[in-house]
Structure formats: C-alpha cells, structure tokens
Design a protein around this motif. Structure first.
Motif, PDB file in Angstrom:
ATOM      1  N   HIS A 145       2.031  -5.473   4.302  1.00 42.89           N
ATOM      2  CA  HIS A 145       1.440  -6.626   3.622  1.00 42.89           C
ATOM      3  C   HIS A 145       0.481  -7.321   4.577  1.00 42.89           C
ATOM      4  O   HIS A 145       0.850  -7.673   5.702  1.00 42.89           O
ATOM      5  CB  HIS A 145       2.554  -7.585   3.176  1.00 42.89           C
ATOM      6  N   ARG A 146      -0.762  -7.526   4.105  1.00 46.01           N
ATOM      7  CA  ARG A 146      -1.785  -8.113   4.987  1.00 46.01           C
ATOM      8  C   ARG A 146      -2.760  -8.944   4.148  1.00 46.01           C
ATOM      9  O   ARG A 146      -3.278  -8.464   3.133  1.00 46.01           O
ATOM     10  CB  ARG A 146      -2.537  -6.992   5.706  1.00 46.01           C
ATOM     11  N   ASN A 147      -2.938 -10.200   4.563  1.00 45.68           N
ATOM     12  CA  ASN A 147      -3.878 -11.115   3.890  1.00 45.68           C
ATOM     13  C   ASN A 147      -3.594 -11.240   2.394  1.00 45.68           C
ATOM     14  O   ASN A 147      -4.512 -11.249   1.562  1.00 45.68           O
ATOM     15  CB  ASN A 147      -5.329 -10.654   4.105  1.00 45.68           C
ATOM     16  N   GLY A 148      -2.306 -11.302   2.049  1.00 42.81           N
ATOM     17  CA  GLY A 148      -1.932 -11.482   0.658  1.00 42.81           C
ATOM     18  C   GLY A 148      -2.022 -10.238  -0.192  1.00 42.81           C
ATOM     19  O   GLY A 148      -1.811 -10.314  -1.410  1.00 42.81           O
ATOM     20  N   GLU A 149      -2.308  -9.073   0.403  1.00 51.06           N
ATOM     21  CA  GLU A 149      -2.430  -7.819  -0.350  1.00 51.06           C
ATOM     22  C   GLU A 149      -1.464  -6.782   0.229  1.00 51.06           C
ATOM     23  O   GLU A 149      -1.113  -6.823   1.413  1.00 51.06           O
ATOM     24  CB  GLU A 149      -3.861  -7.269  -0.272  1.00 51.06           C
TER      25      GLU A 149
ATOM     26  N   TYR B 154      -0.739  -2.775   1.132  1.00 50.36           N
ATOM     27  CA  TYR B 154      -1.469  -1.559   1.487  1.00 50.36           C
ATOM     28  C   TYR B 154      -0.470  -0.436   1.724  1.00 50.36           C
ATOM     29  O   TYR B 154       0.704  -0.673   2.054  1.00 50.36           O
ATOM     30  CB  TYR B 154      -2.312  -1.779   2.751  1.00 50.36           C
TER      31      TYR B 154
ATOM     32  N   ARG C 131      -5.388   0.357  -0.755  1.00 55.41           N
ATOM     33  CA  ARG C 131      -4.677  -0.744  -1.390  1.00 55.41           C
ATOM     34  C   ARG C 131      -3.539  -0.208  -2.266  1.00 55.41           C
ATOM     35  O   ARG C 131      -3.623   0.876  -2.821  1.00 55.41           O
ATOM     36  CB  ARG C 131      -5.623  -1.586  -2.237  1.00 55.41           C
TER      37      ARG C 131
ATOM     38  N   ARG D  33       8.028  -8.035  -0.342  1.00 51.93           N
ATOM     39  CA  ARG D  33       7.665  -8.802   0.864  1.00 51.93           C
ATOM     40  C   ARG D  33       8.896  -9.096   1.715  1.00 51.93           C
ATOM     41  O   ARG D  33       8.870  -8.957   2.946  1.00 51.93           O
ATOM     42  CB  ARG D  33       6.977 -10.104   0.465  1.00 51.93           C
TER      43      ARG D  33
END
Length: 561
Positions: A220-224, A226, A257, A269
């Motif tokens: 999880h990175r910058n709200g997205e 991957y 993504r 998360r």
C-alpha cells in the motif's frame, strides 16, 4: 459419503484486479514462446509444472525430488515449484475423496433409476393388457426405453468407478476442464481457448517468516494498492552455496496497480501493516484481464457458548427464519433496541424487495423474493446483504448463530424435474457460507446442526403454540437441538393421532382423501402405535434418528394437506 464441514480454521478471500504497468526489460530466449510477455511465460511454466508434479505424485515420487527436478525442468524458483507440487497434491487428495463419493452417489442414482424403470414397465404392461390407444402405448414404450438407457449408462459408469476403486487407480484428470475439452472435441470451442485454460494461473503461498508473500507481494502506497509478481524464470545462476545448491540472482518483477473492493480495503491494509501471511492467486482471462484472489487465514474460531442461548436459523429458497432461543430452550422476546440493527428497506429495484417480518414472541422471517429466480450476480449480492443482517442481529444479541447442515448434493438429483429445479435454484450453500464468513469476520461464533425432522417437530409442537410459520418453528427446533434439549411427544399430538384413528374406525372419510390414502394412513397409524409409547423414554440420539416416530408424523401431516 458426505463431506464434513471443517471449521477449525476459517479464511476470507478478497477478489481484485491487477493492472500490470512495469515489465522486465528483457525476455528469456530459453523459456519464452512467441509474443508472450514474461508474466504470461511465468504462468505457463507454473501450470506446466503443476501438471508434471501431479503425474510424478501418481508415480510415487517424493516431494523433495519433485522440488529439485522441477527447478531444472521449468526454470522456476523453489517456492513456485513447491507451490505447484502442493496444488497437485491437493488435486490428488480431492480426486481420491471424490472417487468414493462418486461411487456412493452413482449407486443411489442407479437404485432409483431401476425402481423407476420397473414402475414404467409395469405401467406399460397394464396398458397393453387393457388395450390402450396406440399413442398412449408408444409414449409408454418411449419412457421405458429412456429409463432403460439411463440404467445402462449408470451401470457402465459404476463398473468403471468400482474398477478404479479396487485397483487403487484414479480416473484420468483433464487439466483445463473436462467440459471445455468435450466442447473442443465437438467443435464448439477453439484449441486456443483450451490452451489458454491450461496456462492461465499463478499461485503463491504466504510465509509468516518473510512477512507476507515473497513471490506475489501486495503493498500500500500513497492511498493505492500495488501488486508485484516475481518472474523467477528470468533469474540467472551466479554460483553455488556450500551444499552445492545453485545461487540465483534476484528475480525481476512485474508491478502495477491493484484494484480491491472498497469494503475489503481496511482489512487488507491492517493485514499488510501487521505483516501477516496471505495466499495469492493470479488468473489471466481470455479477455486479457488479470484477476487476483487474496486469501487471508482468520485462524481458529471461537467455540460457541450457549449459556445465554442462541440465534437459530432455518434456511429457505426465499429467505431465512430466525428464532431468539433463550437459556431454557424457549423463544425469548426481542429486546427493545433491536430496531437499531440496520437493514435495507429497498435494494434498488422495488419496494418490498427485502422484507423483515418480526413476531413479538422472539421469531423473525427475513424474506427476499428475488433469491428464487434472480441472476447469479444479483443473488450473490442479496445473499451478502442477508448474511450481514443475520450476523448483525446475532452480534446485537450477543449469541452464537445456529444453522442447519442441509444436503443438496449431486446424489439427490435424478429424474424428478421438479425437485432438481428447486434444489439447483436453492442457493443454500451460498447462504450458509455467506453467514459463516460474515460471522467469522465479526467474531460471532456459529455451529451447524443436523436438520433431521426439525420442520416436522416445529409443525407438530411449536407452530400453533406460538402462531408462527412452520419455518420459524423449525428454527426453534434446531436451536433446542444444538443446546441439548429433548423433543418429547406432547399430549396434543397423541390426542390428534387418537382422533384420526377413531375417525377411520367409524368409517368417516378424511379431509382431502384420495385414492389409496386411507390405506396409507392406516399403515402409518399402525407404526405410530408402537413408537409413540416408547419415544419419550428414548435417548436423544434415538429420538432424532431416521427411524423415529417423527418420520411417520411427517407423512401423516403430508397426508392431510
């Protein structure tokens, strides 16, 4: 052989979609084929390794030997090869279980088919003796021919299955799907579809020591979200360790993504933050999409405690019946704050699509009419909403959920079109699975209970007493059973049976009486006369057995319909 429900561990699977964006800059001259990208090559090699491992397991090759030889033959890393071996081992185990189950189901089908063939032949003989019309005789001969053909096909199938069972062999497994292969043979599907179905998966287990999944990573990175997939066939040998095993360079990865449903993003998360293991499976569709299944092991479930009672369910094709069972085994009134449990009044189609009928004595019926005939995706959505409401009620009450362990397996399906249609459209398995998964997610304990005679007991003992539908009464019977209460024959039941017997003795006709009905009722009463006097003194398992008096009481109730 019925498959037992294993509830020691529970897992939840989240479905998403992968959009690859970054690929390795080079291809393998040894392993790549044509224009396929490295991810497709990895999936093809993994599926080929799985088929190869399955055949080696049939030959008795050890897992360590398969793992060692598989890396050389397919260029995959040791973890991918081990995962392919485990999938092949699971296939082998399931094939052995299914063989015994298939033999038992085929024997049952053959017995019913022979019985129906005998009835058809008797009917034809009577018609020929009476000199029926040629059209009637032709129709009966056609029925006999069809049922004889079914008996012959089932006998042939049973002979083949028994030969496999005696010789310790297994029927040939068709990777890619037997139905699709038959369509290819008939020219209804192309060979490209068949080849694609045999090379469209990549599977990787989680590893607790490595904090997740080393081959197919989710981050999880910058709200997205991957996804990163290791392309192990592109790694190169750079030396050997002290034990002579090859040292490989770090495998390049395909990244992109990952879309996940909004309702599951919080769970994913938290799982990633805690660095817990998860299983990932990547599937390539014929349309070019990459679907992802992430499976999270929720661990052991709470053992249900019935100190406060339970919330019992009776599952039906159009909804579920609930009963708030108290500690005494009797229904408790709903608490005042129950209306705070949210449920949808309108799901977007029409008013009354989701109906909640509450009875003051502690019963509730949740009716969803569309469950019986709506499309598959819509049905799954409605079942999910239904499960959420049921578990919400149980969570509010602080009680475990009790469900009936019904069986609508293949052995029940035969030439009865009416029952086949009902059983096929009855989404019982999905309803139970949805309630169990939701309960596990919310931390609500649950338990499955044998459903034998619950509707009959509810009909004779509780339906009129509490003025509720028979399904609600059946839910109460299921809840009492799981809490260990006996179901004794009441005075009202004995008096009703006595009145029927006196009416038959006096020569009066029975309501709705048809051909042969009086004879059947007399036989039922003769059997009940012996069983009713002994029932209350039997052990609980004897009272719930198939041969108990509840079986005759069920037939007696059906005779008065």
């Amino acid at each position: 052989m019925r498959r037992k429900h294993k509830r020691e561990k529970f897992s939840i699977t989240v479905c998403g979609e992968f959009f690859p964006e970054v690929y390795p800059a080079f291809r393998s001259a040894k392993w790549s084929r044509g224009e396929e990208d490295p991810l497709e090559t990895e999936m093809r090699l993994f599926c080929a390794c799985e088929r190869w491992a399955y055949n080696r397991l049939l030959e008795g090759t050890s897992r360590d030997e398969i793992k060692k030889r598989g890396q050389e033959l397919f260029g995959l890393n040791s973890r991918y090869v081990d995962d392919a071996c485990l999938k092949a081992q699971a296939l082998l185990h399931s094939q052995k279980e299914l063989l015994a189950q298939e033999v038992e189901e085929t024997e049952k089908k053959l017995g019913r088919a022979r019985k129906k063939l005998g009835l058809a032949m008797k009917k034809l003989a009577r018609a020929e003796k009476k000199g029926a019309a040629p059209a009637v005789l032709e129709k009966l001969r056609l029925a006999v021919k069809g049922r004889a053909s079914r008996v012959a096909s089932l006998e042939k199938k049973l002979t083949e299955l028994n030969s496999h069972l005696e010789n310790g062999t297994l029927p040939k497994l068709v990777f890619g799907g037997r139905k699709l292969w038959k369509r290819v043979c008939k020219g209804r599907a192309t060979r490209e579809e068949w080849r694609h179905a045999r090379k469209n998966r990549l599977y990787s287990r989680g590893d607790e020591e490595k904090g997740g999944n080393p081959n197919i990573k989710v981050f999880h990175r910058n709200g997205e979200f991957y996804l990163s997939v290791a392309i192990s066939h592109l790694s190169e040998k750079i030396g050997e360790d002290k034990l002579g095993r090859p040292k490989m360079s770090r495998a390049p990865r395909v990244e992109g993504r990952l879309w996940l449903p909004e309702k599951h993003r919080g769970l994913v998360r938290i799982w990633l933050a805690m660095k817990l293991p998860y299983t990932a499976e990547l599937m390539h569709t014929p349309e070019g999409r990459y679907l992802v299944h992430l499976t999270f092991d929720l661990g052991g479930l709470k053992e249900p405690d019935f100190v406060r009672g339970c919330l019992a369910l009776d599952t039906n094709p159009d909804g579920v019946a609930l009963c708030n069972v108290g500690t005494t085994g009797l229904p408790e009134p709903w608490p005042e704050g129950l209306q705070a449990v949210p449920y949808p009044g309108n799901l977007g189609k029409y008013e009354g699509e989701f109906q909640v009928i509450t009875y003051p004595s502690g019963f509730m019926y949740i009716r969803v009419p569309d469950l019986a005939y709506t499309s598959g995706f819509r049905r799954d959505y409605l079942i999910g909403v239904l499960a959420k409401v049921v578990v919400g009620v149980a969570f509010f009450l602080g009680k475990p959920v009790v469900l009936e362990d019904l069986d609508f397996g293949k052995d029940r399906l035969d030439t009865s079109r009416k029952f086949n249609r009902m059983a096929s459209n009855f989404p019982y398995a999905k309803m139970v699975e949805a309630v169990c998964r939701r309960a596990a997610k919310e931390g609500v304990p649950f338990k499955l209970v044998p459903p034998r005679h619950t509707s009959t007991i509810g009909y004779w003992k509780y339906m009129r007493r509490y003025a509720v539908p028979v399904h609600c009464a059946a839910a109460l019977s299921a809840g009492r059973r799981v809490m260990g209460f006996k179901e004794k024959i009441t005075r009202e039941v004995k008096e009703f049976v006595l009145r029927v017997k006196q009416r038959l003795t006096s020569g009066d006709s029975l309501p709705g009486e048809g051909r042969g009905m009086t004879r059947e009722v007399r036989a039922l009463l003769a059997r009940l006369e012996k069983k009713l006097s002994l029932h209350n003194g039997l052990a609980r398992w004897q009272q719930e057995s198939f041969g108990s008096c509840w079986r005759e009481l069920k037939e007696l109730a059906l005779a008065f319909r």
